[in-house]
Design an enzyme around this catalytic site. Structure first.
Site, PDB file in Angstrom:
ATOM      1  N   ARG A  50       0.836  -1.223   0.000  1.00 47.40           N
ATOM      2  CA  ARG A  50       0.000   0.000   0.000  1.00 47.40           C
ATOM      3  C   ARG A  50       0.863   1.263   0.000  1.00 47.40           C
ATOM      4  O   ARG A  50       0.413   2.328  -0.409  1.00 47.40           O
ATOM      5  CB  ARG A  50      -0.956   0.008   1.204  1.00 47.40           C
ATOM      6  CG  ARG A  50      -1.742   1.324   1.309  1.00 47.40           C
ATOM      7  CD  ARG A  50      -2.935   1.249   2.241  1.00 47.40           C
ATOM      8  NE  ARG A  50      -2.629   0.746   3.553  1.00 47.40           N
ATOM      9  CZ  ARG A  50      -2.114   1.469   4.553  1.00 47.40           C
ATOM     10  NH1 ARG A  50      -1.833   2.750   4.389  1.00 47.40           N
ATOM     11  NH2 ARG A  50      -1.877   0.915   5.718  1.00 47.40           N
ATOM     12  N   TYR A 104     -11.766  15.556 -19.695  1.00 48.76           N
ATOM     13  CA  TYR A 104     -12.464  14.277 -19.631  1.00 48.76           C
ATOM     14  C   TYR A 104     -13.680  14.400 -18.689  1.00 48.76           C
ATOM     15  O   TYR A 104     -13.583  15.010 -17.620  1.00 48.76           O
ATOM     16  CB  TYR A 104     -11.463  13.220 -19.140  1.00 48.76           C
ATOM     17  CG  TYR A 104     -12.061  11.925 -18.717  1.00 48.76           C
ATOM     18  CD1 TYR A 104     -12.807  11.158 -19.605  1.00 48.76           C
ATOM     19  CD2 TYR A 104     -11.883  11.444 -17.421  1.00 48.76           C
ATOM     20  CE1 TYR A 104     -13.360   9.952 -19.211  1.00 48.76           C
ATOM     21  CE2 TYR A 104     -12.423  10.232 -17.021  1.00 48.76           C
ATOM     22  CZ  TYR A 104     -13.169   9.503 -17.924  1.00 48.76           C
ATOM     23  OH  TYR A 104     -13.716   8.314 -17.533  1.00 48.76           O
ATOM     24  N   ASP A 176      -2.925  16.787 -17.809  1.00 45.67           N
ATOM     25  CA  ASP A 176      -3.269  15.402 -18.145  1.00 45.67           C
ATOM     26  C   ASP A 176      -2.935  15.212 -19.628  1.00 45.67           C
ATOM     27  O   ASP A 176      -3.588  15.772 -20.503  1.00 45.67           O
ATOM     28  CB  ASP A 176      -4.759  15.164 -17.884  1.00 45.67           C
ATOM     29  CG  ASP A 176      -5.192  13.730 -18.210  1.00 45.67           C
ATOM     30  OD1 ASP A 176      -4.493  13.053 -18.993  1.00 45.67           O
ATOM     31  OD2 ASP A 176      -6.252  13.306 -17.701  1.00 45.67           O
ATOM     32  N   LYS A 201      -4.308   3.570 -20.517  1.00 44.97           N
ATOM     33  CA  LYS A 201      -4.346   3.847 -21.955  1.00 44.97           C
ATOM     34  C   LYS A 201      -2.993   3.495 -22.588  1.00 44.97           C
ATOM     35  O   LYS A 201      -2.579   2.361 -22.515  1.00 44.97           O
ATOM     36  CB  LYS A 201      -4.768   5.311 -22.155  1.00 44.97           C
ATOM     37  CG  LYS A 201      -6.002   5.716 -21.318  1.00 44.97           C
ATOM     38  CD  LYS A 201      -7.243   4.993 -21.735  1.00 44.97           C
ATOM     39  CE  LYS A 201      -8.486   5.129 -20.875  1.00 44.97           C
ATOM     40  NZ  LYS A 201      -8.608   5.982 -19.768  1.00 44.97           N
TER      41      LYS A 201
HETATM   42  C1  LIG Z   1      -7.860  12.029 -20.536  1.00 45.25           C
HETATM   43  C2  LIG Z   1      -8.246  11.066 -19.439  1.00 45.25           C
HETATM   44  N1  LIG Z   1      -7.813  11.276 -18.198  1.00 45.25           N
HETATM   45  C3  LIG Z   1      -8.140  10.429 -17.193  1.00 45.25           C
HETATM   46  C4  LIG Z   1      -8.953   9.341 -17.397  1.00 45.25           C
HETATM   47  C5  LIG Z   1      -9.310   8.437 -16.266  1.00 45.25           C
HETATM   48  O1  LIG Z   1      -8.553   7.256 -16.348  1.00 45.25           O
HETATM   49  P1  LIG Z   1      -8.986   5.851 -15.701  1.00 45.25           P
HETATM   50  O2  LIG Z   1     -10.138   5.315 -16.451  1.00 45.25           O
HETATM   51  O3  LIG Z   1      -7.728   5.044 -15.789  1.00 45.25           O
HETATM   52  O4  LIG Z   1      -9.347   6.140 -14.276  1.00 45.25           O
HETATM   53  C6  LIG Z   1      -9.419   9.076 -18.698  1.00 45.25           C
HETATM   54  C7  LIG Z   1     -10.286   7.911 -18.969  1.00 45.25           C
HETATM   55  O5  LIG Z   1     -10.772   7.732 -20.056  1.00 45.25           O
HETATM   56  C8  LIG Z   1      -9.065   9.970 -19.743  1.00 45.25           C
HETATM   57  O6  LIG Z   1      -9.495   9.777 -21.003  1.00 45.25           O
END
Ligand SMILES: Cc1ncc(COP(=O)(O)O)c(C=O)c1O
Length: 384
Positions: A50, A104, A176, A201
């Site tokens: 953890r 997102y 991000d 991803k």
């Molecule tokens: C640009 C982006 N950031 C964050 C996330 C969140 O990721 P996760 O599904 O691994 O929690 C996503 C999910 O599609 C995303 O497209």
């Protein structure tokens, strides 16, 4: 061998090269153990999965930090976990966050539904009006958050002016960059303080793990790690091992994603049943100049608007054979998703239009299959 001299493909395969030892496994084993023998009476840091100090977690984080050009990185149990902890590391109750409007849907919900509960104020900025970034800064602003390339419209933001503003006001810039991967874009090189990624991803790349990561300066990442331990967000060692394996091919996968993305987008742009294509590698894309200047590749993600609105899109989705209708992206297999039923579920037509999503819009994620097969699949699905 000096780490900073290695190319990104080499780093993706080896991480920090270690001396070869006789009879040791070439592939690092999975340390599927919650805990480790603790020397009696020792004050050394306790190893506990953890805490994020399991050898699989450490190895993975080091490799990712090297790819981003960061001092330190940490992996979390999801991309959402990474986004949440990265922000909580720099924001306190009463602080103000300036965020891009184009983010997102899950992140938007996190900000609106959860951050408000922590007393964190948020101002959303339309990135097409750059002067609004400066106008939105308050005395209590502690961070700016942007996502680029944007999910699902594949717009690309110019980081340079936002980074300059963040420096001027002494606020943290969080980016991000999931849709780029560190092969195509490294935000820390463009003035960001923290880079956030959904490792679900491109980093893992095989659509079989949920994970996230944060990278940046050691002091801030250590705060993310402190929060991760307390909020229980650590990545399982088996997942860490799978991502590390997936990352060995990250660089070469990105080459193919970039090539397939451009080939598919160029085909779609000329198709009579296509109303619009958003791909930053096309000269017609509104951010093509910024993308060409700042990205090493345009990626595998394409925003596609088919003719015939919602019915046209549904017909198209049902006819696809290689592109699978599934709500994720950036794996080796081509996927397609309709944001109206996933990340943007429940949004009104006006809200969707403001986010750049017109009726008939779908988001393609081009995998690493043969480009002519992907094009043939799209061609038969678009046929009248
Ligand atoms: C640009 C982006 N950031 C964050 C996330 C969140 O990721 P996760 O599904 O691994 O929690 C996503 C999910 O599609 C995303 O497209």
């Amino acid at each position: 061998m000096k780490a900073q001299k290695l190319g990104r493909s080499t780093v993706a395969v080896h991480g920090l090269p270690e001396p070869h030892q006789d009879n040791q496994p070439v592939v690092a084993p999975i340390m599927q153990s919650a805990t480790f023998v603790n020397p009696v009476g020792s004050d050394r840091e306790v190893l506990y999965t953890r805490y994020g100090n399991n050898p699989n977690q450490v190895r993975l984080a080091r490799k990712y930090a090297m790819l981003e050009g960061a001092e330190e990185a940490v992996f979390t149990a999801s991309g959402m976990g990474a986004t949440a902890l990265a922000h909580l590391a720099v924001l306190r109750p009463g602080d103000h966050l300036v965020a891009s409007k184009w983010i997102y849907g899950g992140t938007l919900k996190l900000f609106d539904e959860e951050f408000a509960r922590f007393g964190i104020q948020i101002t959303y900025v339309d990135p097409t009006t750059p002067r609004l970034w400066r106008k939105s800064i308050r005395k209590t602003t502690r961070a700016i958050f942007i996502e680029t390339p944007v999910n699902p419209t594949i717009r690309v933001l110019d980081l340079a002016p936002i980074a300059r503003l963040a420096k001027e006001y002494g606020v943290a810039l969080l980016v991000d960059a999931t849709f780029a991967s560190p092969i195509n874009f490294r935000p820390l090189e463009h003035g960001a303080d923290l880079v956030i990624t959904s490792a679900t991803k491109y980093l893992n790349g095989h659509s079989d793990v949920i994970a996230g990561a944060v990278a940046g300066a050691r002091a801030v990442v250590e705060e993310v790690i402190r929060l991760m331990r307390l909020w229980g967000q650590a990545l399982d060692p088996h997942a860490a091992w799978l991502i590390e394996r997936g990352m060995k091919t990250l660089s070469i996968r990105m080459e193919r994603h970039n090539r397939n993305g451009l080939a598919v987008a160029s085909f779609l742009e000329k198709h009579s049943q296509v109303a619009a294509v958003s791909y930053p590698g096309l000269a017609s894309h509104p951010d093509h100049a910024v993308a060409a200047k700042t990205l090493a590749g345009f990626g595998g993600m394409i925003g596609l608007t088919v003719k015939g609105g919602t019915a046209g899109a549904e017909r198209f989705l049902k006819r696809l054979r290689l592109f699978t209708h599934a709500p994720s992206l950036a794996g080796v297999e081509s996927l397609v998703s309709d944001p109206r039923h996933t990340s943007h579920k429940g949004w009104s037509a006006e809200q969707l239009a403001a986010a750049g999503i017109q009726p008939g819009f779908v988001r393609l994620s081009c995998g690493i299959e043969d480009p002519e097969d992907l094009i043939a699949d799209l061609e038969q699905a678009l046929a009248r």
